[in-house]
Design a protein around this motif. Structure first.
Motif, PDB file in Angstrom:
ATOM      1  N   GLU A 137       0.817  -1.213   0.000  1.00  0.00           N
ATOM      2  CA  GLU A 137       0.000   0.000   0.000  1.00  0.00           C
ATOM      3  C   GLU A 137       0.850   1.261   0.000  1.00  0.00           C
ATOM      4  N   MET A 138       1.987   1.236   0.698  1.00  0.00           N
ATOM      5  CA  MET A 138       2.881   2.393   0.655  1.00  0.00           C
ATOM      6  C   MET A 138       3.484   2.549  -0.745  1.00  0.00           C
ATOM      7  N   ALA A 139       3.844   1.434  -1.368  1.00  0.00           N
ATOM      8  CA  ALA A 139       4.386   1.498  -2.725  1.00  0.00           C
ATOM      9  C   ALA A 139       3.352   2.056  -3.697  1.00  0.00           C
ATOM     10  N   GLU A 140       2.079   1.720  -3.485  1.00  0.00           N
ATOM     11  CA  GLU A 140       1.013   2.268  -4.330  1.00  0.00           C
ATOM     12  C   GLU A 140       0.928   3.783  -4.207  1.00  0.00           C
ATOM     13  N   SER A 141       1.365   4.317  -3.076  1.00  0.00           N
ATOM     14  CA  SER A 141       1.369   5.762  -2.868  1.00  0.00           C
ATOM     15  C   SER A 141       2.678   6.416  -3.292  1.00  0.00           C
ATOM     16  N   GLY A 142       3.549   5.651  -3.939  1.00  0.00           N
ATOM     17  CA  GLY A 142       4.778   6.206  -4.463  1.00  0.00           C
ATOM     18  C   GLY A 142       5.962   6.141  -3.520  1.00  0.00           C
ATOM     19  N   ILE A 143       5.814   5.466  -2.382  1.00  0.00           N
ATOM     20  CA  ILE A 143       6.907   5.350  -1.414  1.00  0.00           C
ATOM     21  C   ILE A 143       7.807   4.173  -1.801  1.00  0.00           C
ATOM     22  N   VAL A 144       9.113   4.382  -1.719  1.00  0.00           N
ATOM     23  CA  VAL A 144      10.074   3.309  -1.929  1.00  0.00           C
ATOM     24  C   VAL A 144      10.323   2.624  -0.584  1.00  0.00           C
ATOM     25  N   ILE A 145      10.168   1.310  -0.552  1.00  0.00           N
ATOM     26  CA  ILE A 145      10.324   0.549   0.685  1.00  0.00           C
ATOM     27  C   ILE A 145      11.761   0.065   0.823  1.00  0.00           C
ATOM     28  N   LEU A 162       7.311  -4.839  -4.307  1.00  0.00           N
ATOM     29  CA  LEU A 162       7.473  -5.193  -5.711  1.00  0.00           C
ATOM     30  C   LEU A 162       6.138  -5.413  -6.412  1.00  0.00           C
ATOM     31  N   GLU A 163       5.087  -5.699  -5.646  1.00  0.00           N
ATOM     32  CA  GLU A 163       3.770  -5.879  -6.247  1.00  0.00           C
ATOM     33  C   GLU A 163       3.181  -4.569  -6.746  1.00  0.00           C
ATOM     34  N   ALA A 164       3.727  -3.436  -6.269  1.00  0.00           N
ATOM     35  CA  ALA A 164       3.132  -2.150  -6.639  1.00  0.00           C
ATOM     36  C   ALA A 164       4.145  -1.054  -6.951  1.00  0.00           C
ATOM     37  N   GLY A 165       5.430  -1.301  -6.706  1.00  0.00           N
ATOM     38  CA  GLY A 165       6.391  -0.223  -6.905  1.00  0.00           C
ATOM     39  C   GLY A 165       7.824  -0.699  -6.786  1.00  0.00           C
ATOM     40  N   LYS A 166       8.651   0.095  -6.097  1.00  0.00           N
ATOM     41  CA  LYS A 166      10.088  -0.176  -6.026  1.00  0.00           C
ATOM     42  C   LYS A 166      10.527  -0.390  -4.583  1.00  0.00           C
ATOM     43  N   THR A 167      11.661  -1.052  -4.454  1.00  0.00           N
ATOM     44  CA  THR A 167      12.181  -1.326  -3.120  1.00  0.00           C
ATOM     45  C   THR A 167      13.707  -1.312  -3.149  1.00  0.00           C
ATOM     46  N   ILE A 168      14.293  -1.051  -1.982  1.00  0.00           N
ATOM     47  CA  ILE A 168      15.738  -1.012  -1.805  1.00  0.00           C
ATOM     48  C   ILE A 168      16.116  -2.034  -0.748  1.00  0.00           C
ATOM     49  N   ALA A 169      17.089  -2.868  -1.058  1.00  0.00           N
ATOM     50  CA  ALA A 169      17.611  -3.835  -0.081  1.00  0.00           C
ATOM     51  C   ALA A 169      19.014  -3.421   0.326  1.00  0.00           C
ATOM     52  N   ILE A 170      19.271  -3.405   1.632  1.00  0.00           N
ATOM     53  CA  ILE A 170      20.595  -3.106   2.165  1.00  0.00           C
ATOM     54  C   ILE A 170      21.142  -4.402   2.773  1.00  0.00           C
ATOM     55  N   LEU A 171      22.259  -4.867   2.258  1.00  0.00           N
ATOM     56  CA  LEU A 171      22.801  -6.150   2.686  1.00  0.00           C
ATOM     57  C   LEU A 171      23.862  -5.993   3.767  1.00  0.00           C
ATOM     58  N   GLY A 172      24.028  -7.062   4.538  1.00  0.00           N
ATOM     59  CA  GLY A 172      25.087  -7.127   5.542  1.00  0.00           C
ATOM     60  C   GLY A 172      26.232  -7.995   5.075  1.00  0.00           C
ATOM     61  N   SER A 173      26.374  -8.110   3.760  1.00  0.00           N
ATOM     62  CA  SER A 173      27.437  -8.918   3.147  1.00  0.00           C
ATOM     63  C   SER A 173      27.810  -8.280   1.828  1.00  0.00           C
ATOM     64  N   PHE A 187      16.540 -11.125  -4.833  1.00  0.00           N
ATOM     65  CA  PHE A 187      17.656 -10.223  -5.142  1.00  0.00           C
ATOM     66  C   PHE A 187      17.560  -9.750  -6.595  1.00  0.00           C
ATOM     67  N   GLN A 188      17.346 -10.665  -7.506  1.00  0.00           N
ATOM     68  CA  GLN A 188      17.257 -10.325  -8.925  1.00  0.00           C
ATOM     69  C   GLN A 188      16.042  -9.452  -9.215  1.00  0.00           C
ATOM     70  N   GLU A 189      14.923  -9.741  -8.564  1.00  0.00           N
ATOM     71  CA  GLU A 189      13.710  -8.954  -8.781  1.00  0.00           C
ATOM     72  C   GLU A 189      13.885  -7.516  -8.279  1.00  0.00           C
ATOM     73  N   ILE A 190      14.571  -7.363  -7.156  1.00  0.00           N
ATOM     74  CA  ILE A 190      14.795  -6.021  -6.606  1.00  0.00           C
ATOM     75  C   ILE A 190      15.699  -5.207  -7.521  1.00  0.00           C
ATOM     76  N   THR A 191      16.776  -5.813  -8.011  1.00  0.00           N
ATOM     77  CA  THR A 191      17.706  -5.071  -8.860  1.00  0.00           C
ATOM     78  C   THR A 191      17.088  -4.686 -10.199  1.00  0.00           C
ATOM     79  N   ALA A 192      16.054  -5.414 -10.626  1.00  0.00           N
ATOM     80  CA  ALA A 192      15.424  -5.128 -11.920  1.00  0.00           C
ATOM     81  C   ALA A 192      14.701  -3.787 -11.929  1.00  0.00           C
ATOM     82  N   SER A 193      14.146  -3.382 -10.781  1.00  0.00           N
ATOM     83  CA  SER A 193      13.389  -2.122 -10.744  1.00  0.00           C
ATOM     84  C   SER A 193      13.853  -1.169  -9.658  1.00  0.00           C
ATOM     85  N   GLY A 194      14.532  -1.710  -8.646  1.00  0.00           N
ATOM     86  CA  GLY A 194      15.013  -0.879  -7.545  1.00  0.00           C
ATOM     87  C   GLY A 194      16.513  -0.962  -7.433  1.00  0.00           C
ATOM     88  N   ILE A 195      17.009  -1.271  -6.244  1.00  0.00           N
ATOM     89  CA  ILE A 195      18.459  -1.328  -6.054  1.00  0.00           C
ATOM     90  C   ILE A 195      18.794  -2.159  -4.819  1.00  0.00           C
TER      91      ILE A 195
END
Length: 360
Positions: A137-145, A162-173, A187-195
């Motif tokens: 729902e936040m992604a639907e409002s334009g927020i990056v998770i 990813l069902e509605a927008g973009k997301t950022i993953a921060i790794l510990g490795s 991981f691959q799905e996130i990099t396709a539209s986010g980072i």
């Protein structure tokens, strides 16, 4: 930072035990990483660094920094340093900002409105469902998770986003060490539209000490952190602590009082965190976020009467005094007072000192 300086930084960053604070100290003491890399042995061994670090540095000198950069390119990993324009602005003023970030995806996503959703790895079905729903729902409002791609709440938050927008993953490795391994597809799905971002170099494994460091970046990128589930002492609460230190908002989703993973968010609520029972509790804190047609604020706008709409139309560009509104709107004092009260109660305007009003 020029190409050679960056290549040398990436080379020395591969030395085990040489962390972010040491990188900043090297830059301060030597003026550049190139100066450090080329310094004579006496200067190096009398510096603040441990002998074993210098021993490893002398080994690194035998290899070309360009070979290191080529290895990063072979993994499709890009690199941004603190002095470059692409470096996330929100990280510049946090305590211990990362000197260097490795990433795959679109770095420009970090400049959008970001909120973190974090929580327990051992999440309940309730927690998983809430995290995914809120993120979507936040992604639907334009927020990056933003989250940490860990098992449990983090993974569900990424999937919901990813069902509605973009997301950022921060790794510990390092970015070539995907953890947990079952999240390779995610991981691959996130990099396709986010980072996906890490401050850790290649081949760096997910050591326990890495995760608190990662958590400061999660909160640092965001306006606020939403804690869904977490034990009394958990990584999610560490992220909430970083958020408070960095001046970010902290939200918490309440849970059953007999659940260990509810202790964290329930305690945060006791301490003043914003209680979240739905997306409106989050959106109401941010008035510049695009809202989808079904959100609470737009519903309230549809319920305004003619006098309230008239007053609101005058408060588009700047704050106005009560007397100015009387003259512009031509309303009686009592009628205007009622309209202003209802608009403020609805969270659409707020009163300022001196009897001024402004739209929010």
């Amino acid at each position: 930072m020029d190409r050679l300086e960056k290549a040398i930084l990436c080379t020395i960053h591969l030395i085990p035990g040489l962390g972010n604070r040491s990188l900043w100290k090297i830059l301060d003491e030597f003026g550049s990483f190139q100066n450090f890399f080329q310094a004579d042995k006496k200067t190096l061994y009398t510096s603040f660094l441990k002998t074993e670090i210098i021993d490893k540095l002398l080994e690194k000198r035998k290899m070309s920094p360009e070979i290191v950069m080529e290895e990063y390119r072979s993994h499709d990993i890009e690199i941004v340093t603190w002095d470059e324009s692409l470096y996330p602005q929100s990280l510049r003023n946090i305590s211990n900002p990362p000197m260097i970030l490795y990433y795959r995806g679109d770095i420009r996503v970090t400049e959008q409105i970001c909120l973190a959703v974090v929580g327990s790895r051992a999440a309940s079905v309730y927690g998983r469902n809430v995290a995914r729903k809120l993120a979507r729902e936040m992604a639907e409002s334009g927020i990056v998770i933003v989250s940490g791609m860990a098992r449990g709440i983090d993974s569900e938050a990424h999937r919901g986003a990813l069902e509605a927008g973009k997301t950022i993953a921060i790794l510990g490795s390092g970015l070539n060490v995907i953890y947990p391994p079952e999240n390779r597809k995610l991981f691959q799905e996130i990099t396709a539209s986010g980072i996906v971002i890490s401050e850790f170099p290649l081949n760096n494994h997910p050591e326990p000490v890495n995760f608190p460091l990662r958590n400061r970046i999660i909160s640092g990128l965001c306006r606020g952190v939403v804690v869904v589930e977490g034990k009394e002492k958990s990584g999610a609460l560490i992220t909430a602590d970083f958020a408070l230190e960095q001046g970010r908002d902290v939200f918490a989703v309440p849970g059953p009082i007999n659940s260990k993973t509810s202790v964290g968010p329930n305690n945060l609520i006791k301490q003043g965190a914003i209680l979240v029972t739905g997306i409106d509790d989050i959106l109401e804190e941010y008035y510049d976020i695009n809202r989808t047609p079904g959100t609470l604020r737009q519903d309230r706008l549809l319920l305004l009467d003619d006098n309230e709409k008239m007053v609101l139309e005058q408060l588009v560009h700047e704050s106005l005094h009560f007397d100015e509104l009387i003259q512009i709107c031509g309303l009686e004092i009592g009628t205007l007072s009622t309209a202003l009260f209802k608009l403020e109660f609805a969270g659409i305007i707020k009163s300022l000192p001196g009897n001024y009003y402004v739209r929010i």
